[in-house]
Design a protein around this motif. Structure first.
Motif, mmCIF file in Angstrom:
data_model
loop_
_atom_site.group_PDB
_atom_site.id
_atom_site.type_symbol
_atom_site.label_atom_id
_atom_site.label_comp_id
_atom_site.label_asym_id
_atom_site.label_seq_id
_atom_site.Cartn_x
_atom_site.Cartn_y
_atom_site.Cartn_z
ATOM 1 N N ASP A 35 0.836 -1.213 0.000
ATOM 2 C CA ASP A 35 0.000 0.000 0.000
ATOM 3 C C ASP A 35 0.868 1.260 0.000
ATOM 4 N N ILE A 36 1.993 1.202 0.704
ATOM 5 C CA ILE A 36 2.841 2.401 0.800
ATOM 6 C C ILE A 36 3.533 2.661 -0.541
ATOM 7 N N GLU A 37 4.081 1.585 -1.138
ATOM 8 C CA GLU A 37 4.716 1.737 -2.462
ATOM 9 C C GLU A 37 3.678 2.141 -3.505
ATOM 10 N N GLY A 38 2.473 1.549 -3.419
ATOM 11 C CA GLY A 38 1.428 1.814 -4.414
ATOM 12 C C GLY A 38 0.915 3.248 -4.354
ATOM 13 N N GLU A 39 0.975 3.847 -3.183
ATOM 14 C CA GLU A 39 0.480 5.227 -3.037
ATOM 15 C C GLU A 39 1.349 6.207 -3.825
ATOM 16 N N ASN A 40 2.669 5.920 -3.837
ATOM 17 C CA ASN A 40 3.585 6.811 -4.562
ATOM 18 C C ASN A 40 4.928 6.100 -4.679
ATOM 19 N N PRO A 41 5.462 5.922 -5.900
ATOM 20 C CA PRO A 41 6.743 5.206 -6.040
ATOM 21 C C PRO A 41 7.878 5.862 -5.233
ATOM 22 N N LEU A 42 7.717 7.156 -4.925
ATOM 23 C CA LEU A 42 8.767 7.827 -4.139
ATOM 24 C C LEU A 42 8.783 7.350 -2.681
ATOM 25 N N TYR A 43 7.724 6.612 -2.301
ATOM 26 C CA TYR A 43 7.711 6.056 -0.941
ATOM 27 C C TYR A 43 8.439 4.707 -0.866
ATOM 28 N N LEU A 44 9.073 4.302 -1.974
ATOM 29 C CA LEU A 44 9.701 2.975 -2.014
ATOM 30 C C LEU A 44 10.628 2.705 -0.818
ATOM 31 N N PRO A 45 11.526 3.639 -0.462
ATOM 32 C CA PRO A 45 12.410 3.330 0.681
ATOM 33 C C PRO A 45 11.631 3.034 1.966
ATOM 34 N N GLN A 46 10.487 3.698 2.152
ATOM 35 C CA GLN A 46 9.710 3.416 3.369
ATOM 36 C C GLN A 46 8.979 2.080 3.268
ATOM 37 N N ALA A 47 8.588 1.715 2.039
ATOM 38 C CA ALA A 47 7.897 0.439 1.852
ATOM 39 C C ALA A 47 8.849 -0.744 2.005
ATOM 40 N N LYS A 48 10.132 -0.467 1.844
ATOM 41 C CA LYS A 48 11.113 -1.553 1.751
ATOM 42 C C LYS A 48 12.105 -1.631 2.897
ATOM 43 N N VAL A 49 12.420 -0.497 3.517
ATOM 44 C CA VAL A 49 13.512 -0.475 4.495
ATOM 45 C C VAL A 49 12.970 -0.127 5.876
ATOM 46 N N TYR A 50 12.913 -1.099 6.742
ATOM 47 C CA TYR A 50 12.493 -0.864 8.135
ATOM 48 C C TYR A 50 13.026 -2.034 8.960
ATOM 49 N N ASN A 51 12.896 -1.972 10.248
ATOM 50 C CA ASN A 51 13.444 -3.041 11.096
ATOM 51 C C ASN A 51 12.798 -4.378 10.750
ATOM 52 N N GLY A 52 13.619 -5.406 10.533
ATOM 53 C CA GLY A 52 13.093 -6.738 10.247
ATOM 54 C C GLY A 52 12.476 -6.857 8.869
ATOM 55 N N SER A 53 12.904 -6.008 7.917
ATOM 56 C CA SER A 53 12.290 -6.025 6.578
ATOM 57 C C SER A 53 12.996 -6.970 5.619
ATOM 58 N N CYS A 54 14.051 -7.618 6.087
ATOM 59 C CA CYS A 54 14.821 -8.458 5.167
ATOM 60 C C CYS A 54 15.267 -9.719 5.896
ATOM 61 N N ALA A 55 15.073 -10.862 5.262
ATOM 62 C CA ALA A 55 15.603 -12.118 5.822
ATOM 63 C C ALA A 55 16.559 -12.723 4.810
ATOM 64 N N LEU A 56 17.642 -13.283 5.321
ATOM 65 C CA LEU A 56 18.630 -13.967 4.470
ATOM 66 C C LEU A 56 19.006 -15.299 5.105
ATOM 67 N N GLY A 57 19.267 -16.293 4.278
ATOM 68 C CA GLY A 57 19.756 -17.576 4.802
ATOM 69 C C GLY A 57 19.128 -18.745 4.053
ATOM 70 N N PRO A 58 19.212 -19.977 4.510
ATOM 71 C CA PRO A 58 19.845 -20.325 5.783
ATOM 72 C C PRO A 58 21.370 -20.384 5.699
ATOM 73 N N CYS A 59 21.896 -20.392 4.442
ATOM 74 C CA CYS A 59 23.339 -20.558 4.271
ATOM 75 C C CYS A 59 23.739 -19.801 3.010
ATOM 76 N N VAL A 60 25.030 -19.746 2.752
ATOM 77 C CA VAL A 60 25.496 -19.283 1.440
ATOM 78 C C VAL A 60 26.003 -20.505 0.703
ATOM 79 N N MET A 61 25.467 -20.725 -0.484
ATOM 80 C CA MET A 61 26.016 -21.779 -1.330
ATOM 81 C C MET A 61 27.148 -21.138 -2.133
ATOM 82 N N LEU A 62 28.390 -21.489 -1.774
ATOM 83 C CA LEU A 62 29.532 -20.881 -2.475
ATOM 84 C C LEU A 62 29.615 -21.449 -3.881
ATOM 85 N N SER A 63 29.607 -20.580 -4.861
ATOM 86 C CA SER A 63 29.731 -21.013 -6.249
ATOM 87 C C SER A 63 29.912 -19.778 -7.119
#
Ligand code: DO4
Ligand code: MG
Length: 273
Positions: A156-184
């Motif tokens: 909803d935040i991104e859809g309201e205005n593309p300039l709100y993208l950083p708020q739609a995307k960057v906040y505490n707990g907004s990104c998960a990574l894992g469970p491992c890195v496959m080296l290749s």
């Protein structure tokens, strides 16, 4: 070869056995030959396998960046969500433009690892996870490994205005990574499947999948755009965009369990706080 970050340090896994890697994550990323470094560790005696509570996000000092609108499904969903506010044509244009959309996604502090909670923004009404193949890049911008990423998004935040993208995307707990890195350093097969399952009260609330054949951009090319006039002394992560977006009626709820699997890498599981 798979590298796990744990509260006992880095572990390399081969055929179900875990061995200590005597280096930190940043040194591994900065190394000239991360695969040989990890291989050397296989000569040491195996250690007790980590239990679920010991895993951490595979990240040190790297910034996390993300590519957007790299799948047709993402283009169409975003054109729809922003059609009433006039943002739609931006997504159509960037999908076919030479320059990709790249945006800053997270610092390590905002990233959660396997088993930890991701978050919905407190002022968002419409939130989704985005299951994304994520590239680990060394300081020269070369792909040295792959992990699974969840680019949590407030539609909803991104859809309201593309300039709100950083708020739609960057906040505490907004990104998960894992469970491992496959080296290749090899490209992944186009048949590589990316699957997502969202469970609510133990029952499936959404299931979706795509393959790398649907990814419009070459991962190496995305990496080269990120490193154009931009330096990353500790390397960087680059999420490659989502090819799975639930129907518009769907929004995440507190307590949902998000399971993302990518062939050859594994499964990343996070609950929504
Ligand atoms: O254009 C906004 C973000 C796009 C994105 O995150 C994606 O396509 O995965
Ligand atoms: Mg995304």
């Amino acid at each position: 070869m798979k590298i796990y970050n744990t509260n006992r340090g880095l572990l390399v896994e081969q055929q179900g056995r875990f061995h200590t890697v005597n280096t930190g994550f940043d040194d591994l990323v900065r190394s000239n030959d991360p695969q040989s470094l990890a291989e050397e560790s296989l000569r040491s005696a195996p250690v007790v396998p980590p239990n679920a509570s010991e895993f951490l996000a595979p990240i040190g000092s790297q910034e996390v960046w993300a590519a957007g609108v790299t799948y047709f499904r993402s283009r169409s969903a975003r054109m729809e969500e922003s059609k009433d506010t006039g943002g739609g044509s931006f997504y159509d244009r960037v999908y076919s433009a030479v320059r990709p959309e790249l945006f800053f996604k997270a610092t390590a502090r905002r990233v959660v690892g396997p088993g930890a909670n991701v978050r919905i923004r407190c002022d968002a009404r419409w939130s989704v996870p985005e299951p994304e193949l994520t590239l680990l890049l060394n300081p020269d911008g070369e792909i040295i490994g792959y992990t699974i990423g969840n680019d949590m998004s407030s539609r909803d935040i991104e859809g309201e205005n593309p300039l709100y993208l950083p708020q739609a995307k960057v906040y505490n707990g907004s990104c998960a990574l894992g469970p491992c890195v496959m080296l290749s350093d090899e490209p992944l097969s186009k048949t590589t499947a990316i699957q997502i399952q969202i469970l609510r009260d133990g029952r499936s609330a959404f299931d979706g999948s795509t393959t790398l054949a649907e990814l419009k951009r070459d991962p190496k090319e995305l990496a080269s755009w990120l490193f154009r006039d931009n330096s990353f002394p500790d390397g960087a992560y680059l999420m490659t965009g989502t090819g799975v977006v639930p129907d518009d009626e769907f929004t995440l709820a507190h307590g949902d369990l998000i399971r993302i699997s990518i062939d050859g890498i594994g499964t990343l599981e996070n609950r929504v706080a």
